[in-house]
Design an enzyme around this catalytic site. Sequence first.
Site, PDB file in Angstrom:
ATOM      1  N   ASP A  34     -31.554   2.338 -33.668  1.00  0.00           N
ATOM      2  CA  ASP A  34     -30.138   2.111 -33.370  1.00  0.00           C
ATOM      3  C   ASP A  34     -29.478   3.408 -32.917  1.00  0.00           C
ATOM      4  OD1 ASP A  34     -30.724  -0.343 -34.257  1.00  0.00           O
ATOM      5  OD2 ASP A  34     -29.324  -0.357 -35.963  1.00  0.00           O
ATOM      6  N   TYR A  37     -30.335   4.197 -29.403  1.00  0.00           N
ATOM      7  CA  TYR A  37     -29.598   3.285 -28.535  1.00  0.00           C
ATOM      8  C   TYR A  37     -28.175   3.807 -28.337  1.00  0.00           C
ATOM      9  CZ  TYR A  37     -27.642  -0.992 -26.567  1.00  0.00           C
ATOM     10  OH  TYR A  37     -27.029  -1.881 -25.743  1.00  0.00           O
ATOM     11  N   ASP A  38     -27.543   4.191 -29.448  1.00  0.00           N
ATOM     12  CA  ASP A  38     -26.153   4.655 -29.377  1.00  0.00           C
ATOM     13  C   ASP A  38     -26.002   5.882 -28.491  1.00  0.00           C
ATOM     14  OD1 ASP A  38     -25.423   2.587 -30.965  1.00  0.00           O
ATOM     15  OD2 ASP A  38     -25.331   3.761 -32.829  1.00  0.00           O
ATOM     16  N   LEU A  84     -28.988 -36.630 -24.128  1.00  0.00           N
ATOM     17  CA  LEU A  84     -30.249 -37.227 -24.563  1.00  0.00           C
ATOM     18  C   LEU A  84     -30.025 -38.528 -25.309  1.00  0.00           C
ATOM     19  CD1 LEU A  84     -31.930 -33.999 -25.956  1.00  0.00           C
ATOM     20  CD2 LEU A  84     -32.521 -35.185 -23.850  1.00  0.00           C
ATOM     21  N   GLU A 115     -39.275 -29.426 -29.459  1.00  0.00           N
ATOM     22  CA  GLU A 115     -38.482 -28.233 -29.762  1.00  0.00           C
ATOM     23  C   GLU A 115     -37.469 -28.587 -30.834  1.00  0.00           C
ATOM     24  OE1 GLU A 115     -36.518 -27.561 -26.078  1.00  0.00           O
ATOM     25  OE2 GLU A 115     -38.412 -27.405 -25.016  1.00  0.00           O
ATOM     26  N   LYS A 117     -33.995 -29.176 -32.297  1.00  0.00           N
ATOM     27  CA  LYS A 117     -32.731 -29.491 -31.646  1.00  0.00           C
ATOM     28  C   LYS A 117     -31.659 -28.661 -32.337  1.00  0.00           C
ATOM     29  CE  LYS A 117     -29.891 -33.273 -29.986  1.00  0.00           C
ATOM     30  NZ  LYS A 117     -28.620 -32.696 -30.385  1.00  0.00           N
ATOM     31  N   ASP A 119     -28.334 -27.121 -33.510  1.00  0.00           N
ATOM     32  CA  ASP A 119     -26.998 -27.665 -33.671  1.00  0.00           C
ATOM     33  C   ASP A 119     -25.985 -26.558 -33.387  1.00  0.00           C
ATOM     34  OD1 ASP A 119     -25.281 -29.679 -34.099  1.00  0.00           O
ATOM     35  OD2 ASP A 119     -25.497 -29.739 -36.274  1.00  0.00           O
ATOM     36  N   TYR A 227     -33.598 -23.319 -23.733  1.00  0.00           N
ATOM     37  CA  TYR A 227     -34.568 -24.425 -23.777  1.00  0.00           C
ATOM     38  C   TYR A 227     -34.865 -25.055 -22.423  1.00  0.00           C
ATOM     39  CZ  TYR A 227     -30.164 -27.029 -24.162  1.00  0.00           C
ATOM     40  OH  TYR A 227     -28.905 -27.499 -23.967  1.00  0.00           O
ATOM     41  N   LYS A 316     -33.306 -37.639 -34.157  1.00  0.00           N
ATOM     42  CA  LYS A 316     -32.200 -37.077 -34.951  1.00  0.00           C
ATOM     43  C   LYS A 316     -32.301 -37.394 -36.434  1.00  0.00           C
ATOM     44  CE  LYS A 316     -28.067 -36.819 -33.026  1.00  0.00           C
ATOM     45  NZ  LYS A 316     -26.994 -35.825 -33.034  1.00  0.00           N
ATOM     46  N   CYS A 409     -13.122 -23.732 -75.523  1.00  0.00           N
ATOM     47  CA  CYS A 409     -14.231 -24.628 -75.225  1.00  0.00           C
ATOM     48  C   CYS A 409     -13.731 -26.067 -75.165  1.00  0.00           C
ATOM     49  CB  CYS A 409     -15.323 -24.492 -76.284  1.00  0.00           C
ATOM     50  SG  CYS A 409     -16.630 -25.710 -76.059  1.00  0.00           S
ATOM     51  N   CYS A 412     -15.350 -27.982 -78.516  1.00  0.00           N
ATOM     52  CA  CYS A 412     -15.107 -27.638 -79.917  1.00  0.00           C
ATOM     53  C   CYS A 412     -13.787 -26.897 -80.090  1.00  0.00           C
ATOM     54  CB  CYS A 412     -16.253 -26.816 -80.474  1.00  0.00           C
ATOM     55  SG  CYS A 412     -16.352 -25.190 -79.727  1.00  0.00           S
ATOM     56  N   CYS A 427     -19.073 -20.257 -74.762  1.00  0.00           N
ATOM     57  CA  CYS A 427     -18.526 -20.718 -76.028  1.00  0.00           C
ATOM     58  C   CYS A 427     -19.360 -20.055 -77.119  1.00  0.00           C
ATOM     59  CB  CYS A 427     -18.645 -22.242 -76.127  1.00  0.00           C
ATOM     60  SG  CYS A 427     -18.340 -22.831 -77.803  1.00  0.00           S
ATOM     61  N   CYS A 432     -21.088 -25.754 -81.779  1.00  0.00           N
ATOM     62  CA  CYS A 432     -20.373 -26.543 -80.774  1.00  0.00           C
ATOM     63  C   CYS A 432     -21.191 -27.792 -80.433  1.00  0.00           C
ATOM     64  CB  CYS A 432     -20.156 -25.696 -79.521  1.00  0.00           C
ATOM     65  SG  CYS A 432     -19.468 -26.637 -78.163  1.00  0.00           S
TER      66      CYS A 432
HETATM   67  S1  IVH Z   1     -32.678 -30.513 -23.606  1.00  0.00           S
HETATM   68  C1  IVH Z   1     -30.641 -33.754 -20.417  1.00  0.00           C
HETATM   69  N1  IVH Z   1     -33.406 -29.114 -25.692  1.00  0.00           N
HETATM   70  O1  IVH Z   1     -28.689 -31.413 -27.522  1.00  0.00           O
HETATM   71  C2  IVH Z   1     -30.322 -32.891 -21.572  1.00  0.00           C
HETATM   72  N2  IVH Z   1     -31.206 -29.979 -25.653  1.00  0.00           N
HETATM   73  O2  IVH Z   1     -27.827 -34.323 -25.789  1.00  0.00           O
HETATM   74  C3  IVH Z   1     -31.466 -32.001 -21.883  1.00  0.00           C
HETATM   75  N3  IVH Z   1     -29.865 -29.363 -27.615  1.00  0.00           N
HETATM   76  O3  IVH Z   1     -25.983 -30.954 -25.717  1.00  0.00           O
HETATM   77  C4  IVH Z   1     -31.177 -31.210 -23.092  1.00  0.00           C
HETATM   78  N4  IVH Z   1     -31.392 -28.192 -28.638  1.00  0.00           N
HETATM   79  O4  IVH Z   1     -27.228 -28.779 -25.957  1.00  0.00           O
HETATM   80  C5  IVH Z   1     -32.410 -29.805 -25.124  1.00  0.00           C
HETATM   81  N5  IVH Z   1     -34.183 -27.815 -27.455  1.00  0.00           N
HETATM   82  C6  IVH Z   1     -33.195 -28.509 -26.881  1.00  0.00           C
HETATM   83  C7  IVH Z   1     -31.935 -28.646 -27.481  1.00  0.00           C
HETATM   84  C8  IVH Z   1     -30.955 -29.397 -26.834  1.00  0.00           C
HETATM   85  C9  IVH Z   1     -30.153 -28.633 -28.687  1.00  0.00           C
HETATM   86  C10 IVH Z   1     -28.562 -30.041 -27.368  1.00  0.00           C
HETATM   87  C11 IVH Z   1     -28.071 -29.854 -25.963  1.00  0.00           C
HETATM   88  C12 IVH Z   1     -27.345 -31.124 -25.619  1.00  0.00           C
HETATM   89  C13 IVH Z   1     -27.804 -32.081 -26.652  1.00  0.00           C
HETATM   90  C14 IVH Z   1     -28.581 -33.208 -26.024  1.00  0.00           C
END
Ligand code: IVH
Length: 670
Positions: A34, A37-38, A84, A115, A117, A119, A227, A316, A409, A412, A427, A432
């Site tokens: 680090d 880098y700085d 999707l 992969e 998914k 969130d 992705y 999901k 308590c 008791c 306590c 108790c």
């Molecule tokens: S592929 C045609 N891969 O999930 C859409 N989506 O409805 C192709 N998401 O809003 C999406 N991880 O942002 C893909 N490994 C992943 C993902 C991913 C999260 C989200 C994406 C999208 C929703 C899919």
Amino acid sequence: MSISDARARSAELRELLNRALIAYHVEDDPVMSDAAYDVLYDELVALEVQHPKLVTGDSPTQRVGAPPSAKFQKVRHLSPMGSLDKVTTDESLHKWADDIRKRLGTDEAVAFVLEPKIDGSAINLLYENGRFTRGATRGDGVQGEDVTPNLRTIGAIPLQMQDKSPPPVLEVRGEVYMPLAGFREFNERLAAEGKAPAPNPRNAAAGSLRQKDPNITAQRPLSIWVYGTGHREGVDYLESHWDTLQWLRERGFRTNPFAERVESIDDVAERCRAWELRRVELDYEIDGLVIKVDSYDQQRRLGALHERPRWARAFKWAPMTAVTRLNKILIRVGRTGALNPWAVLEPVEVGGVTISRATLHNEEDINRKDIREGDDVIVQRAGDVIPQIVGPAGRHRRGTKPFAMPTHCPLCGVEVVKPEGEVMHRCPNKACPSRGLESLNNWVMAAADIDGVGEQTVRRLWELELVRSIPELYRLTAEQLLEVEGFGEISAGNAVAAIEASKEISFSRVLYGLNIPDVGWVTAQTLARHFGNVDALMNATQEELVEAEGIGPERAEALAEWFRDEDNRRLVEELRDLGLRFETGEEARQVEGPLTGRTYVITGTLERFTREEAAERLEALGAKVGNSVSSKTTGLVVGEDPGKSKLTKAEKTGVAQLTEADLLELLGGG
Ligand code: IVH
């Protein structure tokens, strides 16, 4: 320095610094400290201040410092960002595979890429001749909001692709997310500032991206998993999604290491099941898996319907966070007198399980998180079983009073104490009733593990005043049990037989069941092994006590004090007369096994076992289980809500940390 030298040097610095960022964020393999880098960063800043013309869009100095924008520009994605279709069962997954086969019209092989998914918040990054020129949110899929200055602040997004001859135009797609550790810290910071916490990491990430001032985004712990691609020119040689992921990674993009290519839909189904349990091990939230047909040729032939590709599905799971009302905070007095607060919640479904209560740790923790009765709160299931309360769900609050532990308590009425340096209130009353009930429960459920007698029964027996102590349990008759609802002749007879049979439990279990303060499973075993019988233990001096492994002067004093107490001595005598074991038998000798010579320490709550069971199983394989981490410890098994000091010690001494999954593996599977 001449302007041409400055130009050359700044180009070199940009290159060095951008390389370093990729090594750090994407490859997890830093190439400089680090501090180094700085130094280089400051040198670049100085050059750019002197020669403002040298500032380029891909300069790492441009990641921060952009002025706040009044409004986000709408931008059109070069190719739309689809969405999707979902599948949630094995069956629908197989149906999808059948549909693919039908549409392809041949029996050619179909490989899939899986992969996590993520969130988070979907974004589209535009690279022109390798340089990051624009980044936008997904928006409605056709148009998003231009959040380029905010995206520039995310170190894991390369400003320049690592490619000597980059494609002229490329859209890179991914998910910006907030790691869970960062999310927790972020919420604590919000709470400290008196602000409402973010309900989940997804909201936190999306909100951070939509900040008008990039300097605020820069302070948020954001990262990205890339992705795929959108519109692309000049990369026709990429023939599959899998190849594209590798290609992106080689060019400095952060692709998820858990992406996997499999050859059959059965393998896909197996991974979907496995990941539902594994997802809690990640330090970011995922709400499913994305499954994509790998071959671009097959993808093209399958096409899409209303921007929903037929070649991909989202598998999901139910979300792991939810918002619900905190109806009440109740106190349970534990077997050693600790006052444990817990939350009564309006029942809510989290991750497929209905939750109506959550543990709260102590007064300090409740108030730090600003959790109040009557408020809507965010509940999160982490570690998969014990629900936690993250914090209040909004600014609009019903609960007005901060939480305070009762001064007396709840059972008791004796005044509670909070020993110095401890976070728990206690306590102090040994008599108790709640404490008695809890110790009886501990005896039945954990120490003696009596079949056919559960927590409900113990509570009923207590309420009916049939059993108020461990000795009374052993004097319980089948006739008395018939008074308890749910018992018939047979079950009552069985329960009494099981109680009688439990007299055979080992000395260490008896010791554990006596509710001696601070004597957990491990200490009970140590003491049983070290002293061999209760008389030796009861009459041991302080000096003799500290000779046992893991017993310090304070514990020794607490132990001695417990055994000095008349009531406790009487309890021991009574149980001995009833036929319980007070000396170590064969069973306590160290067993030889595959783990002989290894020492483990367990901290936090495990999902599949109690800590005691885990210890017992490790010992059955020859391992030792200790109380505190030292350089001699082989591994620290870390459960939910682990002890801070044990973790820190393990980190300092370089002791390996094991997850529950590692433990299972060590024990030879489920
Ligand atoms: S592929 C045609 N891969 O999930 C859409 N989506 O409805 C192709 N998401 O809003 C999406 N991880 O942002 C893909 N490994 C992943 C993902 C991913 C999260 C989200 C994406 C999208 C929703 C899919």
